[in-house]
Motif scaffolding. Structure first.
Motif, short mmCIF file in Angstrom:
data_model
loop_
_atom_site.label_atom_id
_atom_site.label_comp_id
_atom_site.label_asym_id
_atom_site.label_seq_id
_atom_site.Cartn_x
_atom_site.Cartn_y
_atom_site.Cartn_z
N LYS A 12 0.86 -1.19 0.00
CA LYS A 12 0.00 0.00 0.00
C LYS A 12 0.89 1.24 0.00
CE LYS A 12 -3.96 -1.98 2.35
NZ LYS A 12 -4.87 -1.83 3.49
N PRO A 13 0.53 2.24 -0.82
CA PRO A 13 1.38 3.44 -0.93
C PRO A 13 1.71 4.11 0.40
CG PRO A 13 -0.32 3.48 -2.61
CD PRO A 13 -0.62 2.31 -1.70
N GLN A 23 14.24 -1.44 4.13
CA GLN A 23 13.07 -2.30 4.06
C GLN A 23 12.53 -2.35 2.64
OE1 GLN A 23 11.03 -0.12 7.20
NE2 GLN A 23 10.90 -2.03 8.41
N ARG A 24 12.47 -1.18 1.99
CA ARG A 24 12.01 -1.13 0.60
C ARG A 24 12.94 -1.93 -0.31
NH1 ARG A 24 12.02 4.83 0.54
NH2 ARG A 24 10.95 5.13 2.48
N GLU A 25 14.23 -1.80 -0.09
CA GLU A 25 15.21 -2.54 -0.90
C GLU A 25 15.01 -4.05 -0.76
OE1 GLU A 25 19.04 -1.14 0.33
OE2 GLU A 25 18.79 0.80 -0.66
N VAL A 33 6.67 -4.58 -5.20
CA VAL A 33 6.71 -3.16 -5.55
C VAL A 33 5.42 -2.52 -5.03
CG1 VAL A 33 8.19 -3.42 -7.57
CG2 VAL A 33 5.74 -3.63 -7.83
N PRO A 34 5.44 -1.21 -4.79
CA PRO A 34 4.22 -0.58 -4.28
C PRO A 34 3.12 -0.56 -5.34
CG PRO A 34 5.87 1.07 -4.78
CD PRO A 34 6.53 -0.25 -4.94
N VAL A 35 1.89 -0.60 -4.88
CA VAL A 35 0.73 -0.52 -5.74
C VAL A 35 0.45 0.96 -6.02
CG1 VAL A 35 -1.75 -1.03 -5.90
CG2 VAL A 35 -0.23 -2.61 -4.73
N ARG A 44 -4.90 -9.44 -3.15
CA ARG A 44 -3.93 -10.47 -3.53
C ARG A 44 -3.05 -10.02 -4.69
NH1 ARG A 44 -6.26 -16.44 -2.57
NH2 ARG A 44 -6.56 -16.13 -0.36
N GLY A 45 -3.20 -8.78 -5.15
CA GLY A 45 -2.34 -8.28 -6.18
C GLY A 45 -2.79 -8.58 -7.60
#
Length: 50
Positions: A12-13, A23-25, A33-35, A44-45
């Motif tokens: 979630k953005p 953490q992002r790495e 990747v962020p939505v 579920r993406g």
């Protein structure tokens, strides 16, 4: 813990922005990747069906 729910939350953005760079790495290293904020993805993406 349900890893699918956890991963959906991390993408979630607002949650993604609150993560520290390391953490992002790590998430990106495993393909997460962020939505996009206006995305029609389900938790579920996957795109939702009309």
């Amino acid at each position: 813990m349900d890893i699918g729910k956890w991963l959906a939350r991390q993408r979630k953005p607002e949650v993604w922005a609150a993560l520290v760079e390391g953490q992002r790495e790590r998430l990106e290293a495993v393909g997460a990747v962020p939505v996009a904020p206006d995305s029609q993805e389900s938790p579920r993406g996957r795109p939702q069906r009309p």
